[in-house]
Design an enzyme around this catalytic site. Structure first.
Site, short mmCIF file in Angstrom:
data_model
loop_
_atom_site.label_atom_id
_atom_site.label_comp_id
_atom_site.label_asym_id
_atom_site.label_seq_id
_atom_site.Cartn_x
_atom_site.Cartn_y
_atom_site.Cartn_z
N TYR A 125 -43.03 -41.15 37.51
CA TYR A 125 -42.90 -39.98 36.62
C TYR A 125 -42.63 -38.74 37.47
CZ TYR A 125 -43.76 -37.37 32.28
OH TYR A 125 -43.63 -36.59 31.15
N SER A 150 -52.50 -42.12 40.13
CA SER A 150 -51.37 -41.19 40.18
C SER A 150 -51.67 -39.85 39.50
CB SER A 150 -50.15 -41.84 39.52
OG SER A 150 -49.15 -40.87 39.30
N GLN A 168 -39.80 -48.42 46.57
CA GLN A 168 -39.46 -49.39 45.53
C GLN A 168 -39.76 -50.83 45.90
OE1 GLN A 168 -35.53 -48.78 43.90
NE2 GLN A 168 -36.01 -46.70 43.22
N HIS A 217 -30.27 -45.60 41.30
CA HIS A 217 -29.55 -45.52 42.58
C HIS A 217 -29.51 -46.94 43.12
CE1 HIS A 217 -28.11 -44.25 46.42
NE2 HIS A 217 -29.26 -44.18 47.04
N GLU A 234 -24.17 -36.86 50.05
CA GLU A 234 -25.31 -36.01 50.43
C GLU A 234 -25.32 -35.72 51.92
OE1 GLU A 234 -28.15 -38.39 48.42
OE2 GLU A 234 -28.71 -39.61 50.12
N GLU A 276 -24.65 -12.88 53.32
CA GLU A 276 -23.28 -13.33 53.55
C GLU A 276 -23.15 -14.85 53.56
OE1 GLU A 276 -21.01 -10.85 53.67
OE2 GLU A 276 -19.61 -12.52 53.49
P1 NAD Z 1 -39.60 -38.60 42.88
O1 NAD Z 1 -40.00 -38.57 44.32
O2 NAD Z 1 -39.34 -37.32 42.20
O3 NAD Z 1 -40.71 -39.29 41.98
C1 NAD Z 1 -41.27 -40.50 42.25
C2 NAD Z 1 -42.43 -40.75 41.33
O4 NAD Z 1 -42.81 -42.11 41.53
C3 NAD Z 1 -43.67 -39.93 41.65
O5 NAD Z 1 -43.72 -38.75 40.91
C4 NAD Z 1 -44.76 -40.88 41.26
O6 NAD Z 1 -44.97 -40.79 39.85
C5 NAD Z 1 -44.20 -42.24 41.52
N1 NAD Z 1 -44.56 -42.86 42.81
C6 NAD Z 1 -44.40 -42.36 44.05
N2 NAD Z 1 -44.81 -43.24 44.97
C7 NAD Z 1 -45.23 -44.32 44.29
C8 NAD Z 1 -45.77 -45.56 44.67
N3 NAD Z 1 -45.94 -45.90 45.96
N4 NAD Z 1 -46.10 -46.43 43.68
C9 NAD Z 1 -45.91 -46.12 42.38
N5 NAD Z 1 -45.40 -44.97 41.97
C10 NAD Z 1 -45.07 -44.07 42.90
O7 NAD Z 1 -38.37 -39.62 42.79
P2 NAD Z 1 -36.94 -39.31 42.13
O8 NAD Z 1 -36.24 -38.26 42.93
O9 NAD Z 1 -37.12 -39.12 40.67
O10 NAD Z 1 -36.17 -40.68 42.42
C11 NAD Z 1 -36.33 -41.82 41.60
C12 NAD Z 1 -35.04 -42.61 41.63
O11 NAD Z 1 -34.01 -41.85 41.02
C13 NAD Z 1 -34.54 -42.96 43.02
O12 NAD Z 1 -33.96 -44.23 42.98
C14 NAD Z 1 -33.49 -41.91 43.29
O13 NAD Z 1 -32.50 -42.31 44.22
C15 NAD Z 1 -32.90 -41.77 41.90
N6 NAD Z 1 -32.18 -40.53 41.63
C16 NAD Z 1 -32.78 -39.34 41.85
C17 NAD Z 1 -32.12 -38.17 41.52
C18 NAD Z 1 -32.79 -36.84 41.67
O14 NAD Z 1 -32.17 -35.85 41.35
N7 NAD Z 1 -34.02 -36.74 42.11
C19 NAD Z 1 -30.81 -38.22 41.00
C20 NAD Z 1 -30.22 -39.47 40.76
C21 NAD Z 1 -30.93 -40.62 41.08
MG MG Z 2 -26.71 -38.17 44.71
#
Ligand code: NAD
Ligand code: MG
Length: 358
Positions: A26, A52, A87, A109, A196, A228
């Site tokens: 979340y 969490s 993951q 992703h 990125e 700037e």
């Molecule tokens: P994040 O770091 O914002 O959130 C991860 C969440 O996972 C945490 O808030 C927590 O609720 C939970 N978490 C963290 N560690 C954990 C663990 N060990 N066990 C269980 N739960 C845990 O992550 P995010 O940026 O939302 O990324 C999630 C996915 O979305 C990734 O695959 C990322 O590549 C993809 N993604 C992210 C974005 C972005 O803008 N952030 C954009 C496109 C895709």
């Molecule tokens: Mg990206």
């Protein structure tokens, strides 16, 4: 110009009608997926670790929250939205053992599937919806009636309904309002990492820092150098966002446009192109992924060192001071890995603990 875009009319919501979707995590993406899908009429179950911090936030938002294993067992579709580096462990401990035939396992992703870190059982469909924007925008744009564009991919369609379910998911998320584009896990992963590194985060940050340092080392005022090389960048990027390089060049002075043509290619020259090709090659052959996985498995020492090295750069200290007087920018200060918005614009339940771009 031939790529097909999929819009609302191309995605049949019936493929997920009455289905339960487990959202695992979340954070930035997790809160947006959970709330958008819920508001689109799906049954959402948020799966989180017992301790969490996000549990309270998700509950406050009125969502059903439970352990990851319970969410997976209750769901027809499982979307994994914990950090990419976490993951594999979460999958092996709580997701994989609870999967059953016919379920759809989803990602935002392609990293873990593409680099072989997660290998789901054969009877499970595997798909992806990767929004091309950070989570807080995915949520706020949806609430305003719009959507963030996304990529989608079907890695495995054992049931035959995987593709329709992936598209229905993209629709419930609001992404088909803007348009979604089909890709593969390989293409999404490689281009996302390259983007990125070369421009969105790496290239831009390095360009800003080096331009700033060049001015300051030549004796110009750091505050002026900040305006700037960092502040004005947004104004320029906004023009590109609306009308491409042509509109940016139309809007700036002829002098700026001439400088763009004659000096731009000297700054970003053919050596940079060669380096970009090298960076892309290391992404494609898996060596970047290996290095990043090893870094995580050995305690992230290099990562933390690099992080703290840049955190107190002069451009950051000067910038924080100047932005604090521009409240309308909604300035944010980041301390030791945590983002704190000084203006609490986003209501608590709508705001994730961490909001990371890219
Ligand atoms: P994040 O770091 O914002 O959130 C991860 C969440 O996972 C945490 O808030 C927590 O609720 C939970 N978490 C963290 N560690 C954990 C663990 N060990 N066990 C269980 N739960 C845990 O992550 P995010 O940026 O939302 O990324 C999630 C996915 O979305 C990734 O695959 C990322 O590549 C993809 N993604 C992210 C974005 C972005 O803008 N952030 C954009 C496109 C895709
Ligand atoms: Mg990206």
């Amino acid at each position: 110009m031939g790529a097909r875009m999929y819009y609302d009319n191309d995605a049949d919501q019936a493929a997920l009608a009455g289905r339960t979707v487990a959202i695992i995590g979340y954070g930035s993406q997790g809160h947006a997926h959970a709330l958008n899908l819920r508001d689109s009429g799906l049954d959402v179950f948020v799966g989180l670790a017992p301790g969490s911090r996000s549990r309270a936030l998700a509950e406050e938002a009125g969502l059903k929250v439970g352990d990851v294993a319970d969410a997976v067992r209750a769901a027809d579709v499982v979307m994994i939205l914990v950090p990419d580096t976490a993951q594999k462990d979460v999958y092996e401990a709580e997701i994989g053992p609870n999967l059953r035939q016919g379920q759809l396992l989803m990602f935002a992703h392609g990293f873990n599937i593409h680099f072989g870190r997660i290998d789901p059982p054969g009877g499970v469909d595997v798909g992806m919806v990767a929004p091309k924007g950070p989570g807080h925008l995915l949520r706020s744009v949806y609430r305003a009636g719009g959507g963030v564009p996304a990529l989608f991919a079907v890695h495995r369609d054992h049931s035959g309904s995987g593709r329709a379910r992936v598209l229905a998911y993209a629709r419930a998320l609001g992404c088909t309002r803007a348009g979604v584009l089909e890709t593969t896990f390989a293409e999404e992963t490689e281009t996302d990492l390259f983007g990125e590194q070369s421009v969105l985060c790496g290239g831009t940050a390095a360009l800003v820092k080096m331009s700033f340092e060049t001015l300051v080392e030549a004796g110009y005022q750091p505050e002026l150098a900040y305006f700037e090389t960092m502040h004005e960048l947004k104004l320029i990027v906004d023009l590109m966002y609306r009308g491409g390089l042509n509109f940016m060049r139309f809007s700036v002075s002829d002098t700026a446009e001439y400088g763009d043509y004659v000096s731009g290619p000297r700054i970003i020259d053919e050596r940079v192109r060669e380096t970009m090709k090298q960076v892309l090659a290391e992404i494609r052959d898996g060596s970047f992924a290996r290095r990043w996985i090893e870094e995580n498995e050995s305690g992230r020492r290099e990562f933390e060192r690099l992080r703290s090295q840049d955190r107190d750069h002069l451009i950051e200290r000067v910038g924080a001071e100047l932005r604090s007087q521009m409240r309308w920018l909604d300035p944010v200060e980041v301390h030791a890995g945590q983002a704190q918005a000084s203006a609490e614009k986003h209501a608590g339940t709508e705001r994730a603990a961490s909001e990371q771009p890219a």
